[in-house]
Design an enzyme around this catalytic site. Structure first.
Site, short mmCIF file in Angstrom:
data_model
loop_
_atom_site.label_atom_id
_atom_site.label_comp_id
_atom_site.label_asym_id
_atom_site.label_seq_id
_atom_site.Cartn_x
_atom_site.Cartn_y
_atom_site.Cartn_z
N ASP A 197 0.87 -1.17 0.00
CA ASP A 197 0.00 0.00 0.00
C ASP A 197 0.90 1.22 0.00
OD1 ASP A 197 -1.69 2.11 0.44
OD2 ASP A 197 -2.72 1.23 2.16
N ASN A 224 2.72 4.30 -11.21
CA ASN A 224 1.44 4.08 -11.88
C ASN A 224 0.29 3.90 -10.89
OD1 ASN A 224 -0.06 3.61 -14.34
ND2 ASN A 224 -0.20 1.48 -13.70
N SER A 274 -1.83 12.88 -16.26
CA SER A 274 -3.16 12.91 -16.84
C SER A 274 -3.35 14.25 -17.52
CB SER A 274 -4.23 12.73 -15.75
OG SER A 274 -5.52 13.02 -16.25
N TYR A 293 -8.56 15.22 -8.06
CA TYR A 293 -7.77 14.49 -9.05
C TYR A 293 -6.92 15.46 -9.88
CZ TYR A 293 -6.71 11.14 -12.78
OH TYR A 293 -6.06 10.33 -13.68
N LYS A 327 -2.82 15.46 -10.12
CA LYS A 327 -2.09 15.25 -11.38
C LYS A 327 -1.30 16.50 -11.79
CE LYS A 327 -3.11 10.97 -12.01
NZ LYS A 327 -2.06 9.94 -11.93
N THR A 386 -8.99 10.55 -21.07
CA THR A 386 -9.77 9.38 -20.66
C THR A 386 -9.48 8.22 -21.61
OG1 THR A 386 -11.51 10.85 -19.85
CG2 THR A 386 -12.09 8.53 -20.15
N VAL A 387 -9.15 7.06 -21.04
CA VAL A 387 -8.75 5.89 -21.81
C VAL A 387 -9.91 4.89 -21.84
CG1 VAL A 387 -7.04 4.04 -22.02
CG2 VAL A 387 -6.37 6.29 -21.14
N ASP A 406 -11.44 0.24 -17.80
CA ASP A 406 -12.37 0.25 -16.67
C ASP A 406 -12.41 1.61 -15.98
OD1 ASP A 406 -12.97 -2.36 -17.18
OD2 ASP A 406 -11.70 -3.19 -15.60
#
Length: 222
Positions: A32, A59, A110, A123, A127, A154-155, A158
């Protein structure tokens, strides 16, 4: 596939083991990375498994969608710990091994670190911090270690669909995204991986401190 020996990490043992099996990894470490001692343990065990370290890819990350009024201390701290704290302290722990190898640090940024986006303030802040951390580390660790950052939009995976699935009509939200894209599609995981592969390679040997957009031109302008 490119011939690297890989150590995979993550918080969930089942997913880490599955990922390690999928890429025929040299090993895995369940950790973690919101805790400094876990960042240090990850690096120590990885160096032992690999016999050294040439490349660190930061990552680990979380993606919370919430309006400003809904963004509480828990969301903020979880986002900063996973997206920023983990990257800094894992990088710090890896510096001796990477310096010895003349290695590379790659951060997963990002488009949210390059432009502002609604409903993801925490977020975006995290980033943005990653982009500037990349530049700061690049200045300090040169010439021994190159440090760069990949900044996707945005990829089609999921995590990317988490936002679409909040819409009343997820398919319509997806189609609207594609329609607004300059290249008329979403990026795939492979598009992002190719950018990491390039920056990790000798072909990028004179690049450091770079935040490389993989966003179909979205950050270039409206």
């Amino acid at each position: 596939a490119a011939g690297a020996s890989v150590v995979v990490t993550g918080r969930n043992q089942a997913r880490v083991v599955a990922a390690a099996d999928e890429v025929s990894a040299q090993g895995y470490v369940v950790a973690d990375l919101s805790a400094v001692d876990e960042c240090e343990r990850l690096v120590h065990e990885s160096v032992a498994l690999l016999g050294g370290l040439d490349l660190l890819i930061n990552n680990a990350g979380v993606f919370s969608i919430a309006a400003v009024e809904e963004t509480d201390e828990t969301i903020w701290d979880e986002t900063m710990n996973a997206n920023v704290k983990a990257a800094f302290f894992t990088s710090r722990a890896a510096v001796p091994a990477l310096r010895q190898a003349g290695g590379v640090i790659l951060n997963h940024g990002s488009i949210a670190g390059l432009i502002g986006l609604a409903n993801v303030a925490a977020y975006c802040a995290s980033k943005g911090a990653i982009v500037h951390l990349t530049r700061a580390l690049a200045m300090e660790l040169a010439p021994d270690i190159r440090v760069n950052c990949v900044c996707p939009t945005t990829v089609d995976n999921d995590m990317g669909w988490r936002g679409f699935n909040r819409a009343d009509d997820p398919e319509a939200a997806y189609e609207a995204f594609v329609a607004n894209s300059k290249l008329k599609r979403m990026p795939t995981n492979d598009d992002v991986v190719d950018a990491f592969m390039f920056l990790a390679s000798a072909r990028a040997s004179f690049m450091t401190g770079v935040a490389l957009p993989v966003d179909g031109g979205k950050s270039a302008g409206v």
